[in-house]
Design an enzyme around this catalytic site. Structure first.
Site, PDB file in Angstrom:
ATOM      1  N   GLU A 191     -27.523 -12.619  13.726  1.00  0.00           N
ATOM      2  CA  GLU A 191     -28.317 -11.492  13.236  1.00  0.00           C
ATOM      3  C   GLU A 191     -29.819 -11.685  13.475  1.00  0.00           C
ATOM      4  O   GLU A 191     -30.591 -11.783  12.535  1.00  0.00           O
ATOM      5  CB  GLU A 191     -28.058 -11.300  11.726  1.00  0.00           C
ATOM      6  CG  GLU A 191     -26.597 -11.016  11.430  1.00  0.00           C
ATOM      7  CD  GLU A 191     -26.316 -10.827   9.944  1.00  0.00           C
ATOM      8  OE1 GLU A 191     -25.644  -9.840   9.613  1.00  0.00           O
ATOM      9  OE2 GLU A 191     -26.772 -11.647   9.114  1.00  0.00           O
TER      10      GLU A 191
ATOM     11  N   ASP B 294     -32.499 -19.854   4.613  1.00  0.00           N
ATOM     12  CA  ASP B 294     -32.329 -18.432   4.918  1.00  0.00           C
ATOM     13  C   ASP B 294     -33.586 -17.688   4.480  1.00  0.00           C
ATOM     14  O   ASP B 294     -34.547 -18.308   4.014  1.00  0.00           O
ATOM     15  CB  ASP B 294     -31.064 -17.866   4.243  1.00  0.00           C
ATOM     16  CG  ASP B 294     -30.390 -16.817   5.131  1.00  0.00           C
ATOM     17  OD1 ASP B 294     -31.064 -15.819   5.470  1.00  0.00           O
ATOM     18  OD2 ASP B 294     -29.214 -16.999   5.504  1.00  0.00           O
TER      19      ASP B 294
ATOM     20  N   HIS C 199     -33.202 -15.230  10.123  1.00  0.00           N
ATOM     21  CA  HIS C 199     -32.893 -15.670   8.747  1.00  0.00           C
ATOM     22  C   HIS C 199     -33.868 -16.771   8.319  1.00  0.00           C
ATOM     23  O   HIS C 199     -33.466 -17.775   7.735  1.00  0.00           O
ATOM     24  CB  HIS C 199     -31.435 -16.161   8.656  1.00  0.00           C
ATOM     25  CG  HIS C 199     -30.438 -15.038   8.662  1.00  0.00           C
ATOM     26  ND1 HIS C 199     -30.153 -14.297   7.533  1.00  0.00           N
ATOM     27  CD2 HIS C 199     -29.679 -14.519   9.652  1.00  0.00           C
ATOM     28  CE1 HIS C 199     -29.240 -13.382   7.830  1.00  0.00           C
ATOM     29  NE2 HIS C 199     -28.936 -13.489   9.116  1.00  0.00           N
TER      30      HIS C 199
END
Ligand code: ACM
Ligand code: ZN
Length: 777
Positions: free
Chosen positions: A344, A219, A280
């Protein structure tokens, strides 16, 4: 008993007095039997029933009389090839548990059934691949399953029973799971878990018949997998510099991963690795900045949120890098599935990157979002050549190029599960509504998880429901820094997840499950699990009392909880003032003026339950006066509704505490009518800042006042001295002072930034204003 009672004689007409005597005798006898049963049977039966309070509950259970106690002379036998390894694994565990030698042998026909545990592979249609039948008699134990997994789950049932005591209740269980995917996401990026801690989680999963560890390995805040061909991942991407200058990080070597995967496999847990892309990914880009659109430099991020730095989709080197990483991943993880993340993804970098734009035009894709779909499809196609299927978060199902074999893991909303099923994709459900175990108990408590159904409503009881593989709990670790916090977030909520995924949603009534959980706590204590609370362990209730004071009550969230509290901010202990169980009738804590705080902590079963909570209270002249708002607040941040801004309780350092009132892209414009003219000299206004969540302090606060409605004059302005760039999360009180004045009406305007500033990652989007308490003094 009843056999001795004289039967009515046939053919004789009973005389009334005789009948009465018979009836009275009968009544006395029945009453006697009931009393005898109550006295003798109930106490004897309780421990037997308690022993079958397994979590998850078995599919079918028949309790028999008596029990079987493993003791010296016990043998473990197996029949059918893959039964041997399960038999040996359990015998090894049981030998350690009981302290005596347990021989393991292949079962022979005609063997004496006494004092043995038989592991038997069978072909029974009623058993699913993971199901088992468990028969415990006073003589011994027989376990039947169609596969090794079923035999293993039977042993976990035996472990739970043995944790209740040495005598196993005689019973016959048929147990088979409702869902084949019973997962937990462990986020190793935001906080790192040592191999021992990962193995401990695997043990906890197996004990509760869960079978997937979804290992979130990469991440923005850290890359946790060492890859020899990309040495900078372990050297650089695995380490971040925290705001205080300290270094934080860690990574897993190939050897450690192999050991963990093997450990999990022995417990029938599949480890599914997640390598996030294209977003990420800031940690990887800090190590290899040439793979980003800008070329860097980048830091391994030391803050929470969603970074805008993503892999460049126009650079072939990105795909060479990811394919090389994935070759390593498929070499280490035998899992048929690789999770690619895909959630995202802010596409601002791609929209501004000439290489990405060139790629998009070459592929004739309509926009940058479609480029993401192409990106993931390209990776999925290359993994298919390595015989692996991909899983992606639900955003991946929005693109046009989702791989037909891809599994969609739903997180935002169950509506996405419905859409994925309609397009024929398999689904794993882990929605924020029920499955986010990093969330607080105010939004997801034990009962809420128990109410989870991984099958979207539209498909319940329909054939398409088979596309729902199951569900998972997600333990994102931004706010789970260590093992104690992890235990607290996972338990007892994981029990409800295990119950729903194994036994099936609605298979059990909540009160029965809840009783089972109370019993199961003893087992968790034996396993050394520091389980947290079932629901918010304590609530503060406040009410404006007579004479403008504030009455505060502390309410325990669970009947077996005690609350200890102090006034002020010191940490309470068990010598402080106490509120327990049922608080009806307890006297409130009463404040009549000034600022106050109360610090409280709940205790259960002799240890703290949930966090120490401090709440602050402010008494003032406008307490209980509901303001008139020119612009309404923005849901769901209502702060408690119309009176929230003048209820005397102050918002905390958590903006989701239910006390803050939020305004999205708009000013706060509130007018208070005090009813009569009052002499005051200041207005205090509390506001919150956390720009990662788009929440900014107001630019300034203007106060107008007067005695006639519609004729108020500007009497004070409080400017904001804090930079909007300030990344911390904090509360600031604006004080608008003025020469003492008699007023009845007060209007307070807190000026919003309107939109997030140009330099902010959400530039141009509305900015939040979070307000709590308008205090007039
Ligand atoms: C997620 O929580 N972003 C999958
Ligand atoms: Zn690019």
């Amino acid at each position: 008993g009843l056999d001795a009672y004289p039967q009515p004689r046939k053919g004789i007409i009973m005389d009334f007095r005789y009948f009465r005597r018979e009836a009275v005798l009968m009544g006395l006898l029945i009453a006697g039997v009931i009393v005898w049963q109550v006295i003798n049977r109930s106490p004897a039966q309780t421990p037997v029933q308690a022993s079958l309070m397994l979590v998850p509950a078995p599919t079918q259970a028949v309790l028999l009389k008596g029990e079987f106690t493993p003791g010296p002379g016990l043998r473990v036998l197996w029949s059918g090839e893959s039964a041997e390894s399960e038999a040996r694994f359990f015998a090894g565990w049981l030998a350690g548990y009981t302290g005596f030698e347990i021989p393991v042998e292949e079962a022979q026909p005609g063997q004496e059934p006494a004092n043995r545990i038989l592991f038997r592979l069978v072909r029974e249609v009623e058993l699913s691949p993971e199901g088992y039948r468990l028969d415990i008699s006073t003589e011994g134990i027989e376990i039947s399953a169609v596969g090794a997994a079923g035999l293993f789950y039977a042993t976990q049932t035996l472990r739970q029973m043995l944790d209740d005591g040495p005598g196993l209740p005689a019973c016959s269980l048929l147990d088979t799971p409702a869902f084949s995917w019973r997962g937990l996401l462990l986020d190793a990026s935001r906080h790192f878990w040592t191999p021992d801690q990962v193995r401990r989680v695997i043990d906890q999963l197996a004990y509760h018949k869960m079978n997937v560890l979804h290992w979130h390995l990469t991440d923005d805040q850290g890359w946790r997998l060492a890859v020899e061909l990309q040495p900078r991942l372990a050297q650089h991407a695995a380490w971040r510099t925290e705001p205080d200058g300290s270094r934080y990080g860690g990574f897993y070597t190939a050897e450690q991963v192999r050991e963990i995967v093997a450990y999990a496999a022995q417990r029938h847990v599949t480890v599914v690795p997640e390598i996030e892309m294209p977003g990420h990914s800031q940690a990887a880009l800090a190590a290899y900045p040439e793979l980003s659109c800008t070329g860097g430099p980048h830091e391994v991020w030391n803050d929470w949120g969603v970074s805008k730095e993503i892999f460049c989709a126009g650079n072939e080197a990105t795909f060479l890098f990811l394919q090389s990483v994935l070759v390593k991943v498929t070499g280490l993880f035998p899992s048929a599935y690789v999770h690619l993340g895909g959630d995202e993804v802010p596409v601002a970098r791609w929209e501004a990157c000439p290489r990405c734009e060139e790629r998009r035009l070459e592929l004739e894709l309509p926009d940058a979002h479609a480029l993401q779909s192409w990106f993931l499809r390209r990776i999925a196609d290359s993994l298919a050549l390595q015989n692996r299927q991909v899983i992606g978060w639900d955003e991946t199902a929005e693109g046009p190029l989702l791989h037909p074999q891809a599994i969609v893991q739903v997180w935002r909303d169950m509506d996405f599960a419905e859409a994925a099923i309609r397009s024929g994709h398999r689904v794993i459900a882990s929605p924020t509504s029920h499955a986010y175990f990093d969330y607080g108990l105010e939004s997801i408590d034990l009962k809420k998880v128990f109410e989870f159904n991984p099958v979207p409503e539209a498909f319940r009881g329909r054939r398409e429901a088979a596309l729902v593989l199951g569900g998972a709990a997600n333990a994102w670790s931004e706010h789970i820094p260590d093992q104690a916090a992890l235990d607290d977030r996972l338990f007892p909520r994981l029990l409800a997840m295990a119950e729903v995924l194994w036994h099936g949603p609605g298979a059990m009534a909540w009160p029965d499950f809840h009783v089972g959980v109370q019993h199961h706590y003893n087992r968790l204590e034996k396993l050394g699990i520091a389980f947290g609370a079932e629901t918010v362990p304590l609530r503060f209730e406040s009410a404006v009392g007579a004479g403008g004071g504030l009455d505060i009550r502390l309410i325990p969230g669970m009947p077996d909880a005690d609350i200890f509290y102090v006034e002020g901010r010191t940490v309470p202990d068990s010598t402080d003032r106490k509120v327990s169980g049922d608080t009806a009738g307890s006297t409130p804590i009463r404040f009549s003026r000034g600022d106050h705080s109360i610090t409280a902590r709940a205790y259960r079963r002799g240890r703290p339950s949930g966090e120490t909570i401090t709440r602050e209270f402010r008494l003032h002249a406008a307490l209980g006066v509901a303001p008139k708002l020119a612009v309404p607040w923005t849901a769901p941040y209502d702060g408690g509704g119309a009176g929230a801004l003048t209820d005397g309780r102050l918002g905390t350092d958590q903006f989701r505490d239910g006390i803050w009132q939020g305004y999205f892209g708009a000013d706060l414009d509130a007018t208070l009518d005090l009813g009569v003219a009052v002499t005051v000299d200041s207005v205090l206004l509390g506001a919150f800042q956390y720009i990662n969540s788009w929440i900014f302090l107001p630019r300034r606060v203007r106060v107008y006042a007067g005695t006639i409605q519609g004729n108020l004059e500007l009497i004070s302005i409080a400017d904001n001295p804090v930079s909007p760039h300030e990344r911390n999360r904090f509360v600031r009180t604006f004080v608008a002072a003025f020469p003492a004045k008699e007023v009845r009406y007060i209007r307070v305007v807190a000026e919003s930034l309107g939109t997030c500033p140009a330099w902010h990652e959400a530039a141009g989007n509305p900015a939040w204003l979070f307000i709590d308490e308008i205090a007039v003094r």
